[in-house]
Design an enzyme around this catalytic site. Structure first.
Site, mmCIF file in Angstrom:
data_model
loop_
_atom_site.group_PDB
_atom_site.id
_atom_site.type_symbol
_atom_site.label_atom_id
_atom_site.label_comp_id
_atom_site.label_asym_id
_atom_site.label_seq_id
_atom_site.Cartn_x
_atom_site.Cartn_y
_atom_site.Cartn_z
ATOM 1 N N ALA A 174 0.832 -1.200 0.000
ATOM 2 C CA ALA A 174 0.000 0.000 0.000
ATOM 3 C C ALA A 174 0.871 1.256 0.000
ATOM 4 O O ALA A 174 0.596 2.218 -0.726
ATOM 5 C CB ALA A 174 -0.935 -0.001 1.208
ATOM 6 N N ASP A 175 1.932 1.251 0.803
ATOM 7 C CA ASP A 175 2.884 2.365 0.796
ATOM 8 C C ASP A 175 3.508 2.532 -0.586
ATOM 9 O O ASP A 175 3.581 3.643 -1.128
ATOM 10 C CB ASP A 175 4.005 2.107 1.801
ATOM 11 C CG ASP A 175 3.637 2.498 3.219
ATOM 12 O OD1 ASP A 175 2.677 3.275 3.396
ATOM 13 O OD2 ASP A 175 4.306 2.025 4.148
ATOM 14 N N LEU A 176 4.012 1.436 -1.136
ATOM 15 C CA LEU A 176 4.726 1.508 -2.403
ATOM 16 C C LEU A 176 3.814 1.961 -3.535
ATOM 17 O O LEU A 176 4.182 2.813 -4.352
ATOM 18 C CB LEU A 176 5.350 0.153 -2.730
ATOM 19 C CG LEU A 176 6.432 -0.328 -1.758
ATOM 20 C CD1 LEU A 176 6.852 -1.749 -2.084
ATOM 21 C CD2 LEU A 176 7.637 0.599 -1.787
#
Length: 403
Positions: A174-176
């Protein structure tokens, strides 16, 4: 402010980015620009000032992660809570192209660095925000973390084996993905600016990005009103796919569609399966998943992974070995692609980082060697000097933790 003393090569070398983000999503977005030649000034809290970053992605938490995430950037220590620090930021904004932050939505306004405030100084500025759940709405001020977004975004419900319950993906996806979506939005805004002459505010969130990455799984619900379930290593809509045990290990298989299934059966020397009742189409094979996998699995255990890989590829059936990370980097195709890039670090010597998976015919990867991630405040003196600050004034600001 002049550009860096030694401009880097790259298709984005004309742009200057002010990076006030931290942890992973924002730095991931801006790493793309840094790798493509843009000048990236990483804004960090000065030593001794309150509110330092001890979270994942910080230089003291995981050195390898930090070096991989922040290469090709410059570091300016700046306390934006101090009026003099805010004044320095305003000077930088005058000639910057992009400002990015990933604070909780209300923080930027308390600091006086919201999109309207900075774009009054420079109307051409592209202001980028990444949040956990959006800039407004009932969850706007919830803290945003990758694993939480994976769960709320539906990904964990379709990951892992059904009997094991929800499973987190092995990378901070999700961050990436929010970082990569943000980078795309910034580039789109920079392109639009060439027509309109104005910047704008672009936003994404971990939750939105994770939902977007569900792709066909989300479409199953939105269009067909089917709730997708986890199927482990197997594809939910086509059989046989996924991981099968061989004589000496495992093999990854993607025999999608009827033609591929027929080729697989011939290559495995079990052509009788082609006309087996209930095996004639993907929907039928999905309904009979266990029977299909049992028959195919028995055949796979007769030979080694290397043998089956050679046989299946010759037959036109997609497959491949399953590597640990160390073995992956030793693979001849991975070496040929040059995705592991070497850079010289002043303390660690030659180290390798994961390169940008893009290739440009006029900007070969070997042009413009990578720069090591900066130590905290490495370029503070240089950048303030470019703004006209004297050495004495810089020392005085340092003494009060303004920079």
């Amino acid at each position: 402010m002049n550009h860096a003393a030694t401009p880097r090569k790259g298709p984005l070398s004309r742009f200057t980015i002010l990076d006030a983000s931290r942890v992973r999503a924002g730095p991931t977005a801006i790493r793309t620009f840094a790798d493509l030649g843009a000048r990236v000034i990483k804004l960090e809290i000065p030593p001794g000032a309150p509110g330092g970053d001890d979270m994942i992605g910080g230089r003291d938490h995981n050195r390898a992660d930090y070096e991989n995430l922040h290469r090709n950037k410059e570091s300016l220590t700046l306390n934006m809570k101090e009026p003099e620090g805010l004044a320095i930021l305003h000077e930088l904004v005058k000639s910057a192209d992009v400002f990015i932050e990933n604070y909780r939505p209300d923080v930027k306004y308390r600091l006086g660095i919201g999109p309207d405030q900075l774009r009054q100084i420079n109307p051409r500025l592209v202001y980028a925000s990444i949040s956990g759940f959006g800039q407004d709405g009932p969850y706007a001020n919830w803290p945003g973390f990758d694993s939480i977004a994976q769960g709320m975004g539906g990904l964990m419900s379709v990951t892992g084996k059904p009997e094991d319950g929800p499973m987190r993906v092995g990378i901070p996806i999700a961050d990436l993905c929010s970082g990569h979506f943000c980078a795309q939005a910034i580039m789109a805004a920079l392109l639009e600016r060439e027509v309109s002459g104005e910047g704008q505010w672009v936003q994404t969130s971990l939750l939105e990005s994770q939902i977007a990455m569900l792709d066909f799984q989300a479409a199953q619900w939105l269009i067909d009103h089917k709730v997708p379930k986890s199927t482990g290593n197997e594809h939910p809509l086509t059989v046989p796919t996924g991981v099968f045990q061989t004589r000496d290990g495992y093999i990854n298989l993607a025999a999608i569609g009827n033609n591929m299934f027929k080729r697989l059966c011939v290559a495995l020397e079990i052509p009788v399966l082609i006309d087996q009742p209930g095996f004639g189409s993907d929907p039928e094979r999905v309904r009979n998943r266990e029977r299909v996998n049992a028959a195919v699995g028995t055949a796979f255990r007769q030979r080694s992974t290397a043998e089956w890989t050679e046989i299946l590829l010759k037959a036109g059936v997609p497959c491949g070995p399953i590597y640990t990370v160390d073995r992956m980097f030793e693979d001849p195709q991975v070496k040929h692609l040059g995705i592991a890039r070497t850079l010289q670090h002043p303390e660690l010597g030659d180290i390798e980082v994961v390169g940008l998976p893009m290739n440009f015919s006029r900007y070969p990867r070997q042009d413009g060697p990578l720069k090591a991630a900066p130590a905290q405040g490495d370029q503070t003196g240089q950048i303030l000097g470019e703004l006209g600050y004297s050495a004495e004034r810089i020392a005085e600001l340092r003494s009060r933790c303004v920079v």
